[in-house]
Design an enzyme around this catalytic site. Structure first.
Site, PDB file in Angstrom:
ATOM      1  N   HIS A 161     -27.862  26.600  10.352  1.00 21.43           N
ATOM      2  CA  HIS A 161     -27.371  26.684   9.567  1.00 21.43           C
ATOM      3  C   HIS A 161     -27.254  27.740   8.693  1.00 21.43           C
ATOM      4  O   HIS A 161     -26.957  27.747   7.780  1.00 21.43           O
ATOM      5  CB  HIS A 161     -28.266  25.127   9.313  1.00 21.43           C
ATOM      6  N   ASP A 197     -25.416  21.430  19.388  1.00 21.16           N
ATOM      7  CA  ASP A 197     -25.672  20.449  18.582  1.00 21.16           C
ATOM      8  C   ASP A 197     -25.514  20.155  18.119  1.00 21.16           C
ATOM      9  O   ASP A 197     -24.133  19.804  18.087  1.00 21.16           O
ATOM     10  CB  ASP A 197     -27.366  21.941  17.916  1.00 21.16           C
ATOM     11  N   HIS A 199     -25.432  18.766  15.293  1.00 19.91           N
ATOM     12  CA  HIS A 199     -24.945  18.814  14.016  1.00 19.91           C
ATOM     13  C   HIS A 199     -23.798  20.474  14.031  1.00 19.91           C
ATOM     14  O   HIS A 199     -24.348  21.566  15.090  1.00 19.91           O
ATOM     15  CB  HIS A 199     -25.646  19.338  13.173  1.00 19.91           C
ATOM     16  N   ASP A 286     -30.778  17.002  20.171  1.00 22.13           N
ATOM     17  CA  ASP A 286     -30.295  16.316  18.724  1.00 22.13           C
ATOM     18  C   ASP A 286     -29.643  15.276  19.271  1.00 22.13           C
ATOM     19  O   ASP A 286     -29.192  14.390  18.227  1.00 22.13           O
ATOM     20  CB  ASP A 286     -30.956  16.704  17.657  1.00 22.13           C
TER      21      ASP A 286
HETATM   22 ZN   LIG Z   1     -29.201  19.611  15.169  1.00 19.82          ZN
END
Ligand SMILES: [Zn+2]
Length: 343
Positions: A161, A197, A199, A286
């Protein structure tokens, strides 16, 4: 398979986390690294400890002003009167301000808002050392596969991120992007990053947005209902020279193994079409069905199947640890993933 880690990563102990208006304990805890490290030792894959990334290496992708900020943030914050234990922003420059000539001030309060995207990246004692250590781990892993093979980089804090000049979502330095850039520097003409991931890898997308030599792909929860909320949609495909070299594959809440793996298959097909010479896998756990803030619902078997598919590309590959916050299951998931990878 060679593995890499850094003990300084345990010194980052973020406390602050804001969830639906409530201040909670941050779940990006040192125990995550402990669980992953224990799994490596169980597998007989004791990691090498290459040491922190140099400033010069960080500046291959990150802005100098941002690196200066990260390195000095805790000292400046501790110079404030009645300060909290960690630097957390209470204001960010709005798009209107930026458009109208906003300037980053000298004050640490203004700088924290300038250089962070959200409140999920508190900076405290040990944060800089851990982030520089994680970057060193990713770079050493990239160096080790320059002539082929696979390496696993146990990176904490995660990185996908983080933009060139901004932290966010538990991430400070973009370890996966640095690994991709190092592979390019080592002679790979084309590098693909395939982020699994849960996200969207928004920071990696941002860093390579205008580049055609790094194909950026991300399989993740639909951002219309999940972090990072604003980007990660299928229509974001890059710009300038990078137009057509960014691929987002958002998935609906509750997606299970077969649909998740079908998206990974589609991403793999794009990697093959691109003709990548090397691969980086930002590897989060995740998407697990056991994740505390679960959006996707992938089983341990699903992760093993993903590993087999990605390994079959038979490219020099760096596996870079990203998220995965269910401390009691991530070690087992790493074991399943690396065993299924098999080389
Ligand atoms: Zn994540």
């Amino acid at each position: 398979m060679q593995t890499f880690a850094d003990p300084a990563q345990l010194r980052h102990t973020p406390q602050f986390f804001l969830q639906r208006g409530q201040v909670r304990r941050n779940f990006e805890v040192p125990e995550r690294a402990g669980a992953l490290l224990a799994a490596l030792h169980r597998m007989g894959l004791a990691p090498q400890e290459p040491g922190a990334a140099t400033r010069e290496a960080l500046l291959t992708l990150h802005d100098a002003g941002y690196i200066d900020f990260l390195e000095g943030a805790t000292r400046a914050w501790n110079g404030l009167q009645e300060h909290g234990p960690e630097a957390v922003a209470n204001m960010h420059p709005s798009p209107e301000m930026l458009e109208q000539g906003a300037i980053c001030p000298d004050s640490i309060i203004g700088r924290v808002g300038w250089y962070t995207a959200d409140t999920a990246c508190p900076i405290g004692p040990g944060t800089w050392e851990a982030a520089a250590g994680a970057a060193g781990v990713a770079l050493a892993a990239a160096d080790s596969v320059a002539q082929g093979g696979t390496a696993y980089a146990l990176c904490r804090p995660p990185g996908h991120h983080a933009y060139a000049g901004r932290a966010g979502g538990h991430c400070y330095i973009n370890n996966s992007a640095l690994a991709a850039e190092r592979l390019r520097a080592a002679g790979a003409a084309k590098v693909a990053t395939l982020d699994i991931d849960a996200h969207h890898g928004n920071g990696t997308q941002g860093i390579f947005w205008q580049r055609a030599d790094v194909l950026t792909l991300s399989v993740h929860g639909d951002p219309s209902g999940y972090y990072p909320w604003y980007v990660g949609h299928a229509g974001e495909t890059g710009a300038g020279a990078g137009a057509g070299f960014n691929v987002n594959l958002p998935l609906a809440r509750g997606t299970t193994d077969d649909t998740w793996l079908a998206a990974i298959d589609a991403a793999i097909a794009r990697v093959q079409e691109f003709g990548a010479d090397a691969l980086v896998v930002p590897l989060g756990f995740d998407a697990s069905e056991h994740e505390p803030l679960s959006f996707l619902s992938v089983s341990a078997d699903g992760f093993a199947r993903a590993a087999k598919k990605l390994a079959a590309l038979n490219l020099p590959t760096v596996l870079v640890q990203e998220g995965g916050y269910a401390v009691e299951v991530i070690g087992g998931l790493l074991e399943r993933f690396l065993n299924a990878w098999g080389r």
